[in-house]
Design an enzyme around this catalytic site. Structure first.
Site, mmCIF file in Angstrom:
data_model
loop_
_atom_site.group_PDB
_atom_site.id
_atom_site.type_symbol
_atom_site.label_atom_id
_atom_site.label_comp_id
_atom_site.label_asym_id
_atom_site.label_seq_id
_atom_site.Cartn_x
_atom_site.Cartn_y
_atom_site.Cartn_z
ATOM 1 N N TRP A 99 -12.158 -22.047 -22.548
ATOM 2 C CA TRP A 99 -10.746 -21.658 -22.408
ATOM 3 C C TRP A 99 -10.395 -20.530 -23.353
ATOM 4 O O TRP A 99 -9.669 -19.601 -22.980
ATOM 5 C CB TRP A 99 -9.817 -22.861 -22.616
ATOM 6 C CG TRP A 99 -10.031 -23.913 -21.571
ATOM 7 C CD1 TRP A 99 -10.496 -25.183 -21.762
ATOM 8 C CD2 TRP A 99 -9.828 -23.783 -20.147
ATOM 9 N NE1 TRP A 99 -10.592 -25.839 -20.561
ATOM 10 C CE2 TRP A 99 -10.189 -25.011 -19.556
ATOM 11 C CE3 TRP A 99 -9.378 -22.745 -19.330
ATOM 12 C CZ2 TRP A 99 -10.107 -25.235 -18.181
ATOM 13 C CZ3 TRP A 99 -9.290 -22.963 -17.961
ATOM 14 C CH2 TRP A 99 -9.656 -24.197 -17.401
ATOM 15 N N ASP A 166 -3.067 -22.209 -27.867
ATOM 16 C CA ASP A 166 -3.197 -22.957 -26.623
ATOM 17 C C ASP A 166 -3.349 -24.429 -27.008
ATOM 18 O O ASP A 166 -4.351 -24.826 -27.585
ATOM 19 C CB ASP A 166 -4.427 -22.454 -25.852
ATOM 20 C CG ASP A 166 -4.712 -23.260 -24.574
ATOM 21 O OD1 ASP A 166 -4.018 -24.260 -24.321
ATOM 22 O OD2 ASP A 166 -5.643 -22.873 -23.836
ATOM 23 N N LYS A 190 -2.629 -32.354 -18.989
ATOM 24 C CA LYS A 190 -3.549 -33.136 -19.794
ATOM 25 C C LYS A 190 -2.816 -34.292 -20.491
ATOM 26 O O LYS A 190 -3.289 -35.404 -20.503
ATOM 27 C CB LYS A 190 -4.239 -32.263 -20.862
ATOM 28 C CG LYS A 190 -4.848 -30.971 -20.329
ATOM 29 C CD LYS A 190 -6.157 -31.194 -19.593
ATOM 30 C CE LYS A 190 -6.564 -30.016 -18.734
ATOM 31 N NZ LYS A 190 -6.727 -28.737 -19.395
HETATM 32 C C1 LIG Z 1 -7.064 -27.285 -18.884
HETATM 33 C C2 LIG Z 1 -6.942 -26.233 -19.902
HETATM 34 C C3 LIG Z 1 -6.489 -24.940 -19.579
HETATM 35 C C4 LIG Z 1 -6.204 -24.501 -18.159
HETATM 36 O O1 LIG Z 1 -4.989 -24.901 -17.736
HETATM 37 P P1 LIG Z 1 -4.410 -24.481 -16.292
HETATM 38 O O2 LIG Z 1 -3.046 -25.041 -16.340
HETATM 39 O O3 LIG Z 1 -5.307 -25.114 -15.258
HETATM 40 O O4 LIG Z 1 -4.450 -22.998 -16.173
HETATM 41 C C5 LIG Z 1 -6.351 -24.029 -20.612
HETATM 42 N N1 LIG Z 1 -6.629 -24.354 -21.877
HETATM 43 C C6 LIG Z 1 -7.084 -25.580 -22.218
HETATM 44 C C7 LIG Z 1 -7.371 -25.895 -23.652
HETATM 45 C C8 LIG Z 1 -7.245 -26.561 -21.249
HETATM 46 O O5 LIG Z 1 -7.679 -27.785 -21.579
#
Ligand SMILES: *Cc1c(COP(=O)(O)O)cnc(C)c1O
Length: 356
Positions: A99, A166, A190
């Protein structure tokens, strides 16, 4: 059979979130209509949006001067919106996995990108520590929880430049010191809500500093000005997020949540370290509280498929590790009850007995 949901994302949500959202889909606030078939500008939905923003601020203790947004496009759209809005010349990124790399790649469309450190040399099994953040960077980007590798930055780091994080997979898992960050964002699927909405916590004063023009929909100022209602927001996921926020509050907030997460993770990590068949893949000091990765020890690798079948037969769901790590990954998000961890631990112990 009872299912123990260890899915990495979309993933387990509190029962209250699912029950209340199901109710609102059938009849929202007793108005005789579904939440899916009313205007997002109605008084009833505006109240949902306002309460979700207010609870975000309350639970995370967000200081004055920050806005909370709910947007479409997932965390992946933020990967490009961040440099679009913040990168004038140069940005710094910490490379801690898939990511982080995806975020970094998008920044390259907008300017110079410095990768300050990377743990690629060890398949991202640790968080790099000794790195220097260039003081002339427009911002420094980190991924606090690396969902795939099971590593996590456990503290709010000090950065000499705007810190952007993030937090897709560890938001609301612990209290955070929001004032150390210029921006915190993530996909909701998540630890918060079903997929379809991302959250953004942004310090208003970091915006408006780049010289390029920004398309309206990709400009954070648009969404701040219109209270996440410039266009139709993801109504149902926002409603579900509000239910999760209320649930976190009812449990006692983030101090309590964090304590529960530490306790849960400890039970599983202790078993991974004790059990003669298994070993963890992440560096101990960087072990994630949310995604717990483990493999079979080299001499027992041939038992991996057997254990997967064994665990599946006992109701474990979503424990296959990501293909880039292999083995197993148990995602232990906020909503996962301790009972599920205990069931997995029992499964590992019984399997060990059977193969001694
Ligand atoms: C799942 C995830 C993403 C991607 O998220 P989307 O909403 O599918 O674009 C980005 N960063 C992390 C750390 C993730 O776990």
């Amino acid at each position: 059979m009872k299912k123990y949901n260890f899915n990495a994302g979309p993933s387990i949500l509190p029962k209250e979130t699912i029950d209340n959202t199901a109710k609102a889909i059938l009849d929202f606030n007793g108005i005789g209509l579904s939440i899916m078939e009313i205007s997002h500008r109605s008084k009833d939905f505006q109240a949902v949006m306002d309460e979700a923003v207010a609870l975000f601020k309350e639970l995370l203790n967000i200081p004055e001067g920050y806005s909370v947004l709910f947007l479409g496009g997932g965390a992946s759209l933020e990967f490009c919106m961040i440099p679009y809005n913040l990168l004038e010349k140069k940005a710094a990124y910490l490379n801690t996995g898939v990511w982080a790399n995806k975020a970094l790649k998008e920044a390259k469309f907008f300017g110079e990108v410095i990768e300050v450190a990377s743990s690629k040399d060890a398949n991202y099994s640790y968080i790099p520590k000794d790195y220097i953040i260039p003081t002339d960077a427009d911002y420094f980007h980190i991924t606090t929880n690396n969902t795939i590798y099971g590593t996590e930055i456990h503290t709010d780091i000090d950065s000499p430049v705007t810190l952007v994080a993030d937090m897709s997979s560890d938001i609301f898992s612990r209290p955070i010191d929001v004032k150390k960050y210029g921006m915190i964002y993530g996909g909701a699927q998540k630890n918060l809500a079903p997929s379809g909405v991302s959250f953004v916590i942004i310090k208003d004063e970091i915006l408006g500093k780049v010289s390029r023009s920004i398309p309206t929909m990709l400009d954070y100022r648009t969404h701040i000005k219109d209270g996440s209602m410039f266009n139709t927001p993801p109504v149902v996921p926002i409603y579900a997020a509000l239910q999760t926020l209320k649930w976190i509050k009812s449990i006692g907030g983030l101090e309590v949540m964090y304590k529960m997460n530490v306790e849960k993770a400890e039970v599983l990590y202790n078993e991974i370290d004790r059990n003669s068949l298994f070993e963890g893949t992440a560096a101990k000091e960087d072990r994630s509280l949310m995604n717990i990765c483990f493999v079979m020890k080299e001499e027992y690798k041939h038992l991996e498929a057997d254990f997967f079948t064994y665990a599946t037969e006992r109701g474990m769901v979503g424990i296959k590790g990501h293909r880039s790590v292999g083995g197993f990954r148990a995602s232990t998000y906020n909503a996962l009850p301790k009972e599920s961890i205990e069931a997995l631990v029992k499964c590992m112990q019984d399997f060990e007995q059977a193969h001694k």
